[in-house]
Design a protein around this motif. Structure first.
Motif, PDB file in Angstrom:
ATOM      1  N   GLU A 181      -8.682  28.931  36.012  1.00  0.00           N
ATOM      2  CA  GLU A 181      -8.842  28.780  37.458  1.00  0.00           C
ATOM      3  C   GLU A 181      -7.700  27.918  37.983  1.00  0.00           C
ATOM      4  O   GLU A 181      -7.012  27.246  37.221  1.00  0.00           O
ATOM      5  CB  GLU A 181     -10.186  28.120  37.799  1.00  0.00           C
ATOM      6  CG  GLU A 181     -11.417  28.859  37.290  1.00  0.00           C
ATOM      7  CD  GLU A 181     -11.629  30.215  37.922  1.00  0.00           C
ATOM      8  OE1 GLU A 181     -11.034  30.460  39.013  1.00  0.00           O
ATOM      9  OE2 GLU A 181     -12.367  31.024  37.358  1.00  0.00           O
ATOM     10  N   ARG A 182      -7.499  27.917  39.311  1.00  0.00           N
ATOM     11  CA  ARG A 182      -6.490  27.061  39.913  1.00  0.00           C
ATOM     12  C   ARG A 182      -7.042  25.655  40.141  1.00  0.00           C
ATOM     13  O   ARG A 182      -8.239  25.466  40.334  1.00  0.00           O
ATOM     14  CB  ARG A 182      -6.022  27.640  41.248  1.00  0.00           C
ATOM     15  CG  ARG A 182      -5.154  28.878  41.123  1.00  0.00           C
ATOM     16  CD  ARG A 182      -4.546  29.222  42.477  1.00  0.00           C
ATOM     17  NE  ARG A 182      -3.658  28.147  42.920  1.00  0.00           N
ATOM     18  CZ  ARG A 182      -3.272  28.004  44.191  1.00  0.00           C
ATOM     19  NH1 ARG A 182      -3.712  28.828  45.123  1.00  0.00           N
ATOM     20  NH2 ARG A 182      -2.467  27.018  44.529  1.00  0.00           N
ATOM     21  N   PHE A 183      -6.122  24.688  40.104  1.00  0.00           N
ATOM     22  CA  PHE A 183      -6.470  23.301  40.403  1.00  0.00           C
ATOM     23  C   PHE A 183      -5.762  22.873  41.682  1.00  0.00           C
ATOM     24  O   PHE A 183      -4.687  23.384  42.018  1.00  0.00           O
ATOM     25  CB  PHE A 183      -6.040  22.379  39.260  1.00  0.00           C
ATOM     26  CG  PHE A 183      -6.736  22.646  37.961  1.00  0.00           C
ATOM     27  CD1 PHE A 183      -8.078  22.340  37.799  1.00  0.00           C
ATOM     28  CD2 PHE A 183      -6.048  23.209  36.899  1.00  0.00           C
ATOM     29  CE1 PHE A 183      -8.721  22.587  36.599  1.00  0.00           C
ATOM     30  CE2 PHE A 183      -6.677  23.464  35.694  1.00  0.00           C
ATOM     31  CZ  PHE A 183      -8.021  23.151  35.543  1.00  0.00           C
TER      32      PHE A 183
ATOM     33  N   ASP B 241      -3.802  32.030  33.121  1.00  0.00           N
ATOM     34  CA  ASP B 241      -4.072  33.458  33.202  1.00  0.00           C
ATOM     35  C   ASP B 241      -3.310  34.086  34.371  1.00  0.00           C
ATOM     36  O   ASP B 241      -3.152  33.476  35.431  1.00  0.00           O
ATOM     37  CB  ASP B 241      -5.569  33.714  33.388  1.00  0.00           C
ATOM     38  CG  ASP B 241      -6.296  33.858  32.068  1.00  0.00           C
ATOM     39  OD1 ASP B 241      -5.767  33.362  31.049  1.00  0.00           O
ATOM     40  OD2 ASP B 241      -7.384  34.459  32.049  1.00  0.00           O
ATOM     41  N   LEU B 242      -2.864  35.329  34.173  1.00  0.00           N
ATOM     42  CA  LEU B 242      -2.136  36.061  35.204  1.00  0.00           C
ATOM     43  C   LEU B 242      -2.905  36.107  36.516  1.00  0.00           C
ATOM     44  O   LEU B 242      -2.322  35.994  37.600  1.00  0.00           O
ATOM     45  CB  LEU B 242      -1.834  37.477  34.698  1.00  0.00           C
ATOM     46  CG  LEU B 242      -1.215  38.472  35.677  1.00  0.00           C
ATOM     47  CD1 LEU B 242       0.115  37.953  36.212  1.00  0.00           C
ATOM     48  CD2 LEU B 242      -1.025  39.823  35.000  1.00  0.00           C
ATOM     49  N   SER B 243      -4.226  36.265  36.446  1.00  0.00           N
ATOM     50  CA  SER B 243      -5.031  36.444  37.661  1.00  0.00           C
ATOM     51  C   SER B 243      -5.033  35.210  38.565  1.00  0.00           C
ATOM     52  O   SER B 243      -5.352  35.318  39.756  1.00  0.00           O
ATOM     53  CB  SER B 243      -6.467  36.807  37.293  1.00  0.00           C
ATOM     54  OG  SER B 243      -7.086  35.743  36.588  1.00  0.00           O
ATOM     55  N   VAL B 244      -4.710  34.029  38.022  1.00  0.00           N
ATOM     56  CA  VAL B 244      -4.729  32.806  38.833  1.00  0.00           C
ATOM     57  C   VAL B 244      -3.358  32.124  38.862  1.00  0.00           C
ATOM     58  O   VAL B 244      -3.238  30.972  39.284  1.00  0.00           O
ATOM     59  CB  VAL B 244      -5.800  31.808  38.339  1.00  0.00           C
ATOM     60  CG1 VAL B 244      -7.189  32.387  38.529  1.00  0.00           C
ATOM     61  CG2 VAL B 244      -5.569  31.422  36.880  1.00  0.00           C
TER      62      VAL B 244
ATOM     63  N   ALA C 252       5.930  23.080  30.409  1.00  0.00           N
ATOM     64  CA  ALA C 252       6.124  24.499  30.129  1.00  0.00           C
ATOM     65  C   ALA C 252       4.934  25.310  30.623  1.00  0.00           C
ATOM     66  O   ALA C 252       3.829  24.782  30.822  1.00  0.00           O
ATOM     67  CB  ALA C 252       6.322  24.719  28.631  1.00  0.00           C
ATOM     68  N   ILE C 253       5.160  26.616  30.798  1.00  0.00           N
ATOM     69  CA  ILE C 253       4.122  27.503  31.326  1.00  0.00           C
ATOM     70  C   ILE C 253       4.027  28.757  30.464  1.00  0.00           C
ATOM     71  O   ILE C 253       5.018  29.458  30.253  1.00  0.00           O
ATOM     72  CB  ILE C 253       4.438  27.929  32.776  1.00  0.00           C
ATOM     73  CG1 ILE C 253       4.521  26.701  33.686  1.00  0.00           C
ATOM     74  CG2 ILE C 253       3.390  28.918  33.292  1.00  0.00           C
ATOM     75  CD1 ILE C 253       5.112  26.986  35.046  1.00  0.00           C
ATOM     76  N   ARG C 254       2.827  29.010  29.954  1.00  0.00           N
ATOM     77  CA  ARG C 254       2.545  30.298  29.309  1.00  0.00           C
ATOM     78  C   ARG C 254       1.640  31.087  30.230  1.00  0.00           C
ATOM     79  O   ARG C 254       0.582  30.597  30.636  1.00  0.00           O
ATOM     80  CB  ARG C 254       1.862  30.123  27.939  1.00  0.00           C
ATOM     81  CG  ARG C 254       1.462  31.475  27.310  1.00  0.00           C
ATOM     82  CD  ARG C 254       1.106  31.330  25.842  1.00  0.00           C
ATOM     83  NE  ARG C 254      -0.116  30.608  25.616  1.00  0.00           N
ATOM     84  CZ  ARG C 254      -1.339  31.169  25.553  1.00  0.00           C
ATOM     85  NH1 ARG C 254      -1.487  32.484  25.750  1.00  0.00           N
ATOM     86  NH2 ARG C 254      -2.398  30.435  25.301  1.00  0.00           N
TER      87      ARG C 254
ATOM     88  N   SER D  14       2.324  36.154  27.316  1.00  0.00           N
ATOM     89  CA  SER D  14       1.474  36.546  26.188  1.00  0.00           C
ATOM     90  C   SER D  14       0.562  37.705  26.543  1.00  0.00           C
ATOM     91  O   SER D  14       0.257  37.946  27.713  1.00  0.00           O
ATOM     92  CB  SER D  14       0.632  35.354  25.697  1.00  0.00           C
ATOM     93  OG  SER D  14      -0.353  34.999  26.650  1.00  0.00           O
ATOM     94  N   GLY D  15       0.141  38.424  25.518  1.00  0.00           N
ATOM     95  CA  GLY D  15      -0.770  39.550  25.685  1.00  0.00           C
ATOM     96  C   GLY D  15      -1.096  40.166  24.343  1.00  0.00           C
ATOM     97  O   GLY D  15      -0.538  39.779  23.305  1.00  0.00           O
TER      98      GLY D  15
END
Length: 266
Positions: free
Chosen positions: A175-177, A195-198, A213-215, A251-252
């Motif tokens: 979720e977003r913060f 996650d891609l969705s958020v 860093a961001i995954r 990632s996937g």
């Protein structure tokens, strides 16, 4: 030598097989990790649990039932008993005999295949013993230098870093913060796994400015296609974020798809 998880330092975006190239091989096995490399990946996301005799093994569930020919809880089995299970035939006859590897074995394979590792802590029963075992596994700086420990439990990640100061940690978020940088800094995180969705590009820019860093986890091709049919512009947005340098690791489940998508996007 410490491997970087930042695209700005590497000059490339890591492609990460979720549980290895789990679309083409049984998840969390050496076969899936080799397939990741063969499909153009440079990183693997794995799951880890502690055995009865305090060995960290690579499996997603607390039970062996779903991905092996055995039954029971990992906590009630020794590493030798775990190693005797077939972790491949459920996926396909070609993988009969694949084993559940230990974290030590996966790190050794990562050196050979030149992969970095994002190791999720799935242990829920004996976290103190898990951390003590992890200290031993990551005692060699060369091994620790390939690993990012990740979890949904950011408080536990902070405790892991306090116990193992050289280890890097990544917090998983679905979720977003309101302030993702504050969330990361509060737990001494080196990465957020989003996650891609958020995924939010403004948040990503702020995280990078803070050196975090961001995954971005992009699920699997079927989920992407389903989202597109529903009217979500995930692929267009993801391509733009890659071009803008906002993602360090993509990632996937299907590394072939990730490789093709990255190539087309940038």
């Amino acid at each position: 030598m410490q491997k970087s998880f930042l695209a700005s330092e590497n000059g490339f975006i890591h492609l990460c097989g979720h549980r290895g190239h789990s679309d083409g091989a049984p998840e969390n096995t050496i076969a899936a990790f080799k397939a990741t490399r063969d499909c153009g990946g440079t990183s693997i996301e794995i799951d880890t649990v502690l055995t009865k005799d305090n060995e960290i093994v690579v499996i997603h569930d607390l039970l062996v039932d779903r991905t092996t020919n055995g039954t029971g809880a990992v906590k009630d089995m020794t590493a030798a008993e775990i190693a005797g299970l077939d972790a491949g035939s459920w996926f396909g006859a070609d993988f009969t005999g694949e084993r559940i590897p230990t974290l030590r074995e996966v790190i050794a394979a990562a050196h050979e295949l030149d992969l970095v590792i994002e190791a999720e802590i799935k242990e829920k029963v004996n976290l103190a013993a898990y951390v003590e075992a992890l200290k031993q596994v990551l005692a060699d700086p060369r091994d620790c230098g390939r690993v990012m420990m990740i979890s949904f439990d950011h408080a536990h990640l902070k405790a892991v870093k306090a116990a193992i100061p050289n280890v890097r940690t990544g917090g998983i978020v679905h979720e977003r913060f309101a302030d993702p940088v504050a969330v990361a800094l509060a737990a001494d995180l080196d990465e957020l796994c989003i996650d891609l969705s958020v995924f939010d590009p403004q948040d990503a820019r702020r995280l990078h400015e803070a050196g975090i860093a961001i995954r971005c986890h992009a699920y699997n091709p079927a989920s992407i296609e389903e989202a597109t049919r529903a009217g979500l512009a995930w692929t267009d947005e993801l391509a733009g974020w890659l071009r803008a340098g906002l993602i360090d690791t993509l990632s996937g489940d299907d590394v072939t798809w990730l490789h093709r998508f990255r190539s087309n996007a940038i």
